[in-house]
Design an enzyme around this catalytic site. Structure first.
Site, PDB file in Angstrom:
ATOM      1  N   ARG A  78       0.922  -1.166   0.116  1.00 18.42           N
ATOM      2  CA  ARG A  78      -0.068  -0.002  -0.039  1.00 18.42           C
ATOM      3  C   ARG A  78       0.854   1.164   0.012  1.00 18.42           C
ATOM      4  NH1 ARG A  78       0.918   2.508   4.672  1.00 18.42           N
ATOM      5  NH2 ARG A  78       1.450   1.092   6.607  1.00 18.42           N
ATOM      6  N   GLY A  80       1.779   5.134   1.831  1.00 14.29           N
ATOM      7  CA  GLY A  80       2.252   5.562   3.013  1.00 14.29           C
ATOM      8  C   GLY A  80       3.395   4.886   3.901  1.00 14.29           C
ATOM      9  N   LEU A  81       3.344   5.252   4.903  1.00 13.95           N
ATOM     10  CA  LEU A  81       4.448   4.686   5.879  1.00 13.95           C
ATOM     11  C   LEU A  81       4.090   3.877   7.068  1.00 13.95           C
ATOM     12  CD1 LEU A  81       6.235   8.309   6.263  1.00 13.95           C
ATOM     13  CD2 LEU A  81       6.749   6.377   4.532  1.00 13.95           C
ATOM     14  N   ILE A  82       4.763   3.953   8.240  1.00 11.70           N
ATOM     15  CA  ILE A  82       4.179   2.978   9.019  1.00 11.70           C
ATOM     16  C   ILE A  82       2.906   3.196   9.869  1.00 11.70           C
ATOM     17  CG2 ILE A  82       5.461   3.993  10.935  1.00 11.70           C
ATOM     18  CD1 ILE A  82       6.325   0.961  11.818  1.00 11.70           C
ATOM     19  N   THR A  83       2.077   2.353  10.265  1.00  8.61           N
ATOM     20  CA  THR A  83       0.896   2.763  11.120  1.00  8.61           C
ATOM     21  C   THR A  83       0.628   1.175  11.683  1.00  8.61           C
ATOM     22  OG1 THR A  83      -1.280   3.703  11.309  1.00  8.61           O
ATOM     23  CG2 THR A  83      -0.806   1.804   9.351  1.00  8.61           C
ATOM     24  N   PHE A  84      -0.295   1.420  12.527  1.00 10.05           N
ATOM     25  CA  PHE A  84      -0.734   0.514  13.508  1.00 10.05           C
ATOM     26  C   PHE A  84      -2.272  -0.018  13.079  1.00 10.05           C
ATOM     27  CE2 PHE A  84      -3.386  -0.729  17.422  1.00 10.05           C
ATOM     28  CZ  PHE A  84      -2.661  -2.017  17.587  1.00 10.05           C
ATOM     29  N   ALA A 131      -6.663   6.705   9.355  1.00  7.23           N
ATOM     30  CA  ALA A 131      -5.400   6.552   8.389  1.00  7.23           C
ATOM     31  C   ALA A 131      -6.052   6.094   7.002  1.00  7.23           C
ATOM     32  CB  ALA A 131      -4.337   5.830   8.810  1.00  7.23           C
ATOM     33  N   CYS A 162       2.326   7.105  10.475  1.00  4.31           N
ATOM     34  CA  CYS A 162       2.301   7.549   8.931  1.00  4.31           C
ATOM     35  C   CYS A 162       3.460   8.435   8.814  1.00  4.31           C
ATOM     36  CB  CYS A 162       0.974   8.133   8.668  1.00  4.31           C
ATOM     37  SG  CYS A 162      -0.446   7.300   8.833  1.00  4.31           S
TER      38      CYS A 162
END
Length: 209
Positions: A78, A80-84, A131, A162
């Site tokens: 996907r 975007g960056l890092i998320t939870f 997000a 993010c």
């Protein structure tokens, strides 16, 4: 002569491991590419941090530290960056701009004032409540959004969500100071989705063809 509204199949996956959800998602991506109906997948995941494709891979040592917290860590295709992602967070698969409007409409139904910003997603003041990160291939979108309903927000303390410095995260429950469950949220979400996308919804089962 009025054109018929598109029909979107709603598939309720419940609480499902992230990797298993990716496999289910790929089934529906393949199905759509063959000419079948649209599908909207609703799910929650056990605690998992996911990384996108907007920058070079995170160091293995950083990802190992996140695993020690008791969460899974997955790399994805996907944006975007890092998320939870975790329990109490509604995850769906669709398209960015209209999804933002859908979530803003949902927030309004709960009496929460929200907005967009130069950063993708939906915000309440300077805190992100939803997000968004998608993958698009051959005009088929996958992945989607993650709306914090009654999510344990402390999981976000271990990352820069993010990749956006100096911003916070929030949830429907945090904003309203009461528990807003998935069960309470989903009907409002589906109503907002149906209105925004001008479509009809029908219930489906996993793997329906």
């Amino acid at each position: 002569m009025h054109r018929a509204k598109p029909v979107v199949e709603v598939v309720r996956l419940g609480l499902i491991p992230f990797q298993e959800a990716l496999q289910v998602q790929q089934f529906y991506v393949n199905r759509h590419e063959s000419g079948s109906a649209h599908a909207l997948l609703l799910c929650q995941h056990p605690p998992v941090y996911t990384t996108g494709i907007r920058q070079r891979p995170y160091p293995a040592s950083v990802l190992d530290q996140l695993r020690l917290l008791g969460a899974d860590v997955q790399r994805t295709n996907r944006g975007g960056l890092i998320t939870f992602h975790g329990p109490g967070q509604l995850s769906v698969r669709w398209y960015v701009c209209e999804l933002e409007k859908t979530i803003m409409s949902l927030c309004q139904k709960f009496g929460i004032e929200s907005s967009t910003s130069p950063h993708t997603g939906v915000w309440v003041a300077d805190k992100k409540i939803c997000a968004i990160g998608i993958h698009c291939g051959r005009y088929v979108t996958s992945h989607g959004l993650a709306l914090n309903c009654n999510t344990n927000l402390t999981w976000f303390n271990h990352i820069v969500p993010c990749g956006i410095e100096g911003k916070g995260v929030t949830s429907l429950s945090a904003e309203l100071q009461r528990d807003i469950s998935m069960e309470e949220t989903v009907p409002h979400f589906l109503d907002a989705f149906k209105e925004q996308f001008n479509c009809e919804l029908k219930e489906g089962d996993i793997g329906d063809s």
